[in-house]
Design an enzyme around this catalytic site. Structure first.
Site, mmCIF file in Angstrom:
data_model
loop_
_atom_site.group_PDB
_atom_site.id
_atom_site.type_symbol
_atom_site.label_atom_id
_atom_site.label_comp_id
_atom_site.label_asym_id
_atom_site.label_seq_id
_atom_site.Cartn_x
_atom_site.Cartn_y
_atom_site.Cartn_z
ATOM 1 N N GLY A 9 -5.183 88.463 6.574
ATOM 2 C CA GLY A 9 -5.249 87.748 7.852
ATOM 3 C C GLY A 9 -6.463 88.177 8.656
ATOM 4 N N GLY A 12 -7.747 86.304 11.843
ATOM 5 C CA GLY A 12 -6.855 86.149 12.999
ATOM 6 C C GLY A 12 -7.274 87.018 14.182
ATOM 7 C CD GLN A 13 -4.886 88.110 19.832
ATOM 8 O OE1 GLN A 13 -3.729 88.134 19.418
ATOM 9 N NE2 GLN A 13 -5.171 88.174 21.109
ATOM 10 C CG ASP A 35 -7.412 84.328 7.223
ATOM 11 O OD1 ASP A 35 -7.301 85.093 8.192
ATOM 12 O OD2 ASP A 35 -6.771 83.259 7.132
ATOM 13 C CB ILE A 36 -4.820 81.107 4.266
ATOM 14 C CG1 ILE A 36 -4.265 80.133 3.247
ATOM 15 C CG2 ILE A 36 -4.864 80.533 5.679
ATOM 16 C CD1 ILE A 36 -2.767 79.974 3.306
ATOM 17 C CG ASP A 53 -0.686 81.470 0.216
ATOM 18 O OD1 ASP A 53 -0.060 82.249 0.969
ATOM 19 O OD2 ASP A 53 -0.231 80.383 -0.171
ATOM 20 C CE1 TYR A 143 5.739 87.347 15.048
ATOM 21 C CE2 TYR A 143 6.385 87.819 17.300
ATOM 22 C CZ TYR A 143 5.561 88.046 16.229
ATOM 23 O OH TYR A 143 4.550 88.961 16.330
HETATM 24 N N1 SER Z 1 2.192 87.987 21.004
HETATM 25 C C1 SER Z 1 3.369 87.648 20.269
HETATM 26 C C2 SER Z 1 3.891 86.321 20.660
HETATM 27 O O1 SER Z 1 3.709 85.946 21.796
HETATM 28 C C3 SER Z 1 4.435 88.671 20.487
HETATM 29 O O2 SER Z 1 4.267 89.677 19.563
HETATM 30 O O3 SER Z 1 4.493 85.683 19.861
#
Ligand code: SER
Length: 318
Positions: A9, A12-13, A35-36, A53, A143
């Protein structure tokens, strides 16, 4: 053959800044970024890069073997807001990728794993202030459920198979090099972009909804410090609480107004407000401080200064 560090990843951020930071510290060739998708940030291509992936078990194993990987930073996840729209995909991606890695470690293909958890493991029944390391955990998002299950798996693999897995419960992360996507705390990044580009922002989180947050530089430093800490010092193999700062939309708005007096902030809460309402306001991170010496450097004021300065340059604003 020399050992490689693998970042999953990497576009990503967190992955972007972690990859650049690790390469600066340990050398460009020692860190494989994957990364993908192809990176849009050209600097990520200045060291080894592969499309991967993470749910593809065979490709993950092949990459680990080909590059003689020892440490893996696993930064792939579907975050809280997007996860509510795609619950099965979120569960599948978040769980399968972790279990693939834990199995690779069990089979001695890799040696060490960093895997991020989140404040989303907490839920409406968790104490909101100074949330303890060990407390009631009844997350209400997919999540959060996947991160809590992940924490349990990490601890299980450590206890049962002696897998060296390390983890942090990240607060909301704020960065300028790359943007988050699909999270509830993303408002605290968007607000800086909109302040500079449009002079106004409408927050989807309500005015006084306080959440734990952290500037990316602190988060990346915490990640590397924990991963490098002596194994015997680490008492927690589920995931460490980590705190930086806490604020609500009105407070971050005021800190922007200090620098951009014309900035206007409005509120129009949506489904993400409910997610935010289920999370803690502040976090007790004394275990991280004790076990591996954690201390944050940024507060809201210093973060706002750095964010506005760097975004101004990035967005080519005068
Ligand atoms: N930053 C994440 C979210 O907002 C929380 O870990 O989903």
């Amino acid at each position: 053959m020399k050992r490689t560090t693998l970042v999953l990843g990497a576009c990503g951020q967190i992955g972007t800044e972690l990859t650049l930071n690790l390469r600066e510290k340990y050398g460009k060739d020692t860190v494989l970024a994957t990364d993908i998708m192809e990176p849009s940030l050209i600097e990520l291509k200045e060291g080894p890069f592969e499309i991967l992936d993470v749910s593809d078990t065979n490709s993950l194993r092949e990459i680990c073997e080909k590059y003689n990987v020892n440490t893996v930073y696993h930064l792939v996840a579907m975050l809280s807001a997007k996860g509510e729209k795609f619950p099965m995909e979120a569960w599948d991606l978040n769980m399968r990728s972790l279990l693939n890695l834990l199995e690779l470690a069990k089979g001695k293909v890799i040696e060490k794993i960093f895997w991020p958890s989140s404040i989303a493991v907490f839920g409406p029944t968790t104490p909101k202030q100074n949330t303890p390391q060990q407390t009631v955990m009844e997350p209400s998002t997919v999540y959060g459920i996947s991160k809590l299950a992940g924490e349990r798996w990490c601890e299980y693999y450590f206890n049962k198979y002696n897998i060296d897995v390390r983890s942090i419960r990240y607060p909301g992360l704020i960065s300028w090099k790359s943007q988050p996507g699909g999270g509830t705390t993303d408002y605290a990044v968007e607000i800086y972009y909109k302040a500079l580009e449009e002079g106004k922002y409408t927050s989807y989180i309500s005015k006084y909804r306080t959440l734990p947050m952290m500037y990316i530089e602190d988060a990346v430093r915490a990640t590397i410090e924990l991963t490098n800490a002596p194994s015997e010092n680490l008492k927690i193999r589920s995931s460490y609480n980590l705190a930086g700062m806490s604020f609500d939309p009105s407070t971050i708005g005021a800190s922007i107004k200090n620098i951009l007096p014309e900035f206007k902030l409005n509120f129009n809460p949506d489904y993400r407000e409910e997610i935010a309402a289920s999370w803690p306001e502040s976090i007790d991170d004394s275990a991280a401080r004790l076990d591996w010496g954690w201390t944050p450097k940024y507060d809201l004021k210093t973060m706002t200064e750095v964010m506005l300065k760097n975004l101004r340059t990035k967005l080519q604003l005068s």
